[in-house]
Design a protein around this motif. Sequence first.
Motif, PDB file in Angstrom:
ATOM      1  N   HIS A  65       0.794  -1.082   0.151  1.00 30.14           N
ATOM      2  CA  HIS A  65      -0.043  -0.132   0.103  1.00 30.14           C
ATOM      3  C   HIS A  65       1.035   1.177  -0.013  1.00 30.14           C
ATOM      4  O   HIS A  65       1.218   1.541   1.119  1.00 30.14           O
ATOM      5  N   SER A  66       1.322   1.733  -1.234  1.00 33.49           N
ATOM      6  CA  SER A  66       2.109   2.690  -1.488  1.00 33.49           C
ATOM      7  C   SER A  66       2.156   3.741  -0.518  1.00 33.49           C
ATOM      8  O   SER A  66       1.086   4.402  -0.502  1.00 33.49           O
ATOM      9  N   LYS A  67       3.082   4.278   0.060  1.00 33.74           N
ATOM     10  CA  LYS A  67       3.066   5.336   1.307  1.00 33.74           C
ATOM     11  C   LYS A  67       3.092   6.610   0.441  1.00 33.74           C
ATOM     12  O   LYS A  67       2.593   7.497   1.081  1.00 33.74           O
ATOM     13  N   GLU A  68       3.583   6.638  -0.830  1.00 33.10           N
ATOM     14  CA  GLU A  68       3.526   8.001  -1.385  1.00 33.10           C
ATOM     15  C   GLU A  68       2.226   8.441  -1.771  1.00 33.10           C
ATOM     16  O   GLU A  68       2.218   9.945  -1.748  1.00 33.10           O
ATOM     17  N   LEU A  69       1.348   7.574  -1.942  1.00 34.21           N
ATOM     18  CA  LEU A  69      -0.219   8.271  -2.090  1.00 34.21           C
ATOM     19  C   LEU A  69      -0.788   8.924  -0.983  1.00 34.21           C
ATOM     20  O   LEU A  69      -1.570   9.613  -0.941  1.00 34.21           O
ATOM     21  N   HIS A 107      -7.122  23.393  -6.108  1.00 38.20           N
ATOM     22  CA  HIS A 107      -6.960  21.881  -6.093  1.00 38.20           C
ATOM     23  C   HIS A 107      -5.442  21.606  -5.563  1.00 38.20           C
ATOM     24  O   HIS A 107      -4.324  21.725  -6.221  1.00 38.20           O
ATOM     25  N   SER A 108      -5.243  21.121  -4.268  1.00 32.04           N
ATOM     26  CA  SER A 108      -4.148  21.006  -3.594  1.00 32.04           C
ATOM     27  C   SER A 108      -3.308  20.101  -4.301  1.00 32.04           C
ATOM     28  O   SER A 108      -3.354  18.993  -4.682  1.00 32.04           O
ATOM     29  N   LYS A 109      -2.089  20.630  -4.809  1.00 31.57           N
ATOM     30  CA  LYS A 109      -1.053  19.919  -5.354  1.00 31.57           C
ATOM     31  C   LYS A 109      -0.394  18.530  -4.235  1.00 31.57           C
ATOM     32  O   LYS A 109      -0.003  17.676  -5.031  1.00 31.57           O
ATOM     33  N   GLU A 110      -0.690  18.839  -3.113  1.00 27.41           N
ATOM     34  CA  GLU A 110       0.063  17.971  -2.314  1.00 27.41           C
ATOM     35  C   GLU A 110      -0.528  16.365  -2.804  1.00 27.41           C
ATOM     36  O   GLU A 110       0.135  15.267  -2.585  1.00 27.41           O
ATOM     37  N   LEU A 111      -1.855  16.534  -2.789  1.00 27.96           N
ATOM     38  CA  LEU A 111      -2.663  15.315  -2.965  1.00 27.96           C
ATOM     39  C   LEU A 111      -2.101  14.463  -4.192  1.00 27.96           C
ATOM     40  O   LEU A 111      -1.985  13.273  -4.334  1.00 27.96           O
ATOM     41  N   LEU A 112      -1.543  15.130  -5.226  1.00 26.78           N
ATOM     42  CA  LEU A 112      -1.241  14.781  -6.334  1.00 26.78           C
ATOM     43  C   LEU A 112       0.258  13.496  -6.244  1.00 26.78           C
ATOM     44  O   LEU A 112       0.357  12.754  -6.949  1.00 26.78           O
ATOM     45  N   LYS A 113       0.960  13.917  -5.219  1.00 30.02           N
ATOM     46  CA  LYS A 113       2.211  13.445  -4.882  1.00 30.02           C
ATOM     47  C   LYS A 113       1.920  11.651  -5.024  1.00 30.02           C
ATOM     48  O   LYS A 113       0.757  11.247  -4.465  1.00 30.02           O
ATOM     49  N   GLY A 114       2.779  11.000  -5.862  1.00 34.48           N
ATOM     50  CA  GLY A 114       2.666   9.678  -5.613  1.00 34.48           C
ATOM     51  C   GLY A 114       1.411   9.074  -6.988  1.00 34.48           C
ATOM     52  O   GLY A 114       1.616   8.096  -7.079  1.00 34.48           O
ATOM     53  N   THR A 115       0.964   9.928  -7.507  1.00 35.24           N
ATOM     54  CA  THR A 115      -0.149   9.729  -8.681  1.00 35.24           C
ATOM     55  C   THR A 115       0.594   9.689 -10.052  1.00 35.24           C
ATOM     56  O   THR A 115      -0.119   8.841 -10.922  1.00 35.24           O
ATOM     57  N   LEU A 116       1.695  10.197 -10.165  1.00 34.90           N
ATOM     58  CA  LEU A 116       2.009  10.386 -11.346  1.00 34.90           C
ATOM     59  C   LEU A 116       2.703   9.037 -12.123  1.00 34.90           C
ATOM     60  O   LEU A 116       2.264   9.011 -13.308  1.00 34.90           O
ATOM     61  N   GLN A 117       3.307   8.424 -11.528  1.00 37.26           N
ATOM     62  CA  GLN A 117       3.644   6.906 -12.153  1.00 37.26           C
ATOM     63  C   GLN A 117       2.327   5.940 -12.692  1.00 37.26           C
ATOM     64  O   GLN A 117       2.365   5.633 -13.634  1.00 37.26           O
ATOM     65  N   THR A 118       1.440   6.083 -11.720  1.00 37.06           N
ATOM     66  CA  THR A 118       0.322   5.552 -12.059  1.00 37.06           C
ATOM     67  C   THR A 118      -0.355   5.960 -13.155  1.00 37.06           C
ATOM     68  O   THR A 118      -0.833   5.342 -14.165  1.00 37.06           O
ATOM     69  N   ILE A 119      -0.710   7.274 -13.184  1.00 42.35           N
ATOM     70  CA  ILE A 119      -1.158   7.814 -14.554  1.00 42.35           C
ATOM     71  C   ILE A 119      -0.524   7.759 -15.550  1.00 42.35           C
ATOM     72  O   ILE A 119      -1.241   7.235 -16.481  1.00 42.35           O
ATOM     73  N   ILE A 120       0.748   7.762 -15.797  1.00 41.27           N
ATOM     74  CA  ILE A 120       1.404   7.643 -16.913  1.00 41.27           C
ATOM     75  C   ILE A 120       1.460   6.315 -17.430  1.00 41.27           C
ATOM     76  O   ILE A 120       1.075   5.821 -18.568  1.00 41.27           O
ATOM     77  N   LEU A 121       1.565   5.273 -16.396  1.00 42.70           N
ATOM     78  CA  LEU A 121       1.413   3.694 -16.772  1.00 42.70           C
ATOM     79  C   LEU A 121      -0.032   3.496 -17.238  1.00 42.70           C
ATOM     80  O   LEU A 121      -0.247   2.702 -18.211  1.00 42.70           O
ATOM     81  N   LYS A 122      -0.908   4.066 -16.576  1.00 41.15           N
ATOM     82  CA  LYS A 122      -2.408   3.676 -17.037  1.00 41.15           C
ATOM     83  C   LYS A 122      -2.753   4.307 -18.359  1.00 41.15           C
ATOM     84  O   LYS A 122      -3.406   3.566 -19.357  1.00 41.15           O
ATOM     85  N   LEU A 123      -2.294   5.453 -18.590  1.00 36.96           N
ATOM     86  CA  LEU A 123      -2.434   5.983 -20.085  1.00 36.96           C
ATOM     87  C   LEU A 123      -1.909   5.200 -21.023  1.00 36.96           C
ATOM     88  O   LEU A 123      -2.470   5.031 -22.327  1.00 36.96           O
ATOM     89  N   LEU A 124      -0.641   4.692 -20.943  1.00 31.21           N
ATOM     90  CA  LEU A 124       0.165   4.008 -21.800  1.00 31.21           C
ATOM     91  C   LEU A 124      -0.451   2.462 -22.006  1.00 31.21           C
ATOM     92  O   LEU A 124      -0.578   2.119 -23.195  1.00 31.21           O
ATOM     93  N   ALA A 167      -1.129  -2.499 -13.870  1.00 29.73           N
ATOM     94  CA  ALA A 167      -2.347  -3.063 -13.267  1.00 29.73           C
ATOM     95  C   ALA A 167      -2.199  -2.775 -11.719  1.00 29.73           C
ATOM     96  O   ALA A 167      -3.155  -2.780 -10.876  1.00 29.73           O
ATOM     97  N   GLU A 168      -0.930  -3.200 -11.372  1.00 30.01           N
ATOM     98  CA  GLU A 168      -0.810  -3.248  -9.983  1.00 30.01           C
ATOM     99  C   GLU A 168      -0.857  -1.722  -9.188  1.00 30.01           C
ATOM    100  O   GLU A 168      -1.646  -1.783  -8.353  1.00 30.01           O
ATOM    101  N   LYS A 169      -0.312  -0.729  -9.932  1.00 29.60           N
ATOM    102  CA  LYS A 169      -0.689   0.685  -9.397  1.00 29.60           C
ATOM    103  C   LYS A 169      -2.022   0.958  -9.330  1.00 29.60           C
ATOM    104  O   LYS A 169      -2.450   1.603  -8.545  1.00 29.60           O
ATOM    105  N   MET A 170      -2.810   0.409 -10.466  1.00 30.33           N
ATOM    106  CA  MET A 170      -4.151   0.786 -10.264  1.00 30.33           C
ATOM    107  C   MET A 170      -4.883   0.151  -9.317  1.00 30.33           C
ATOM    108  O   MET A 170      -5.668   0.759  -8.697  1.00 30.33           O
TER     109      MET A 170
END
Lengths: 111, 111
Positions: free
Chosen positions: A2-6, B2-19, B88-91
């Motif tokens: 459960h990734s801590k970064e999130l 829209h607080s930017k802190e909440l986005l931390k840790g989501t970038l890899q997930t977003i990239i992988l899902k889009l691809l 899939a894991e990140k999702m």
Amino acid sequence: MHSKELLKGTLQTIILKLLADQGKMYGYEITQRVKELSGGEMLLTEGALYPTLHKLEAEKLLTTEKVTMGKRVRKYYKLTEAGQSSAAEKMDEFTNFIQMMHRVLQIDPAF
Amino acid sequence: MHSKELLKGTLQTIILKLLADQGKMYGYEITQRVKELSGGEMLLTEGALYPTLHKLEAEKLLTTEKVTMGKRVRKYYKLTEAGQSSAAEKMDEFTNFIQMMHRVLQIDPAF
DNA sequence: CTTAATACATAAGAGACCAATGTATTAGGG
DNA sequence: CCCTAATACATTGGTCTCTTATGTATTAAG
């Protein structure tokens, strides 16, 4: 896994929401409540919790009250009026964040 | 706000899902797609995007292919097999995270 | 011809958290 | 009785991720 970064950026929201619901809580109580609510999945570390509580207090979102239980001192935190507004704001931000992520990740809204 | 802190840790997930959805994309295309999907709310900065793409490539989750369009070079990224598993894991991690936050923040699941 | 958009990239720094450590009291098991 | 775990506070050093700023270069539009 459960990734801590999130979790980054969620701590203030969690603290403010718990205090909004419970009225007042002390630090250790917050860690236990979070553990309980998350079914043991989310464990707040003290190194994250206490600095955040002190920061929120410095911003006048929280006030403190020391209560002595025998020889042990508990420090209770509760929301100021500004803290209550902030709690509501943070909750809004969070639900907006989730909705945005659902769109970006194209997750079935039913999920 | 829209607080930017909440986005931390989501970038890899977003990239992988889009691809995973699109097959292959180049960097700039990713920023535009995210902007489009989020209705303009989420803007990826290049300072975040490119280092992350390079990191995922170094981890063998992505492979690259350079395509020349006139004099301009585009660098297309696509998932390796490991990258597909990781997507899939990140999702999964992300949906688990949301469910956990719903419990901790006691948000109506219908939301 | 100047600005905005397209397209890549790096470097310095900030912010938020984790791991480790420290102090001290209380309760329970052996 | 003593040792461990739990309770309860707190700080420090380090890491990770992202932001801001900057840089290069091509293309399209006004």
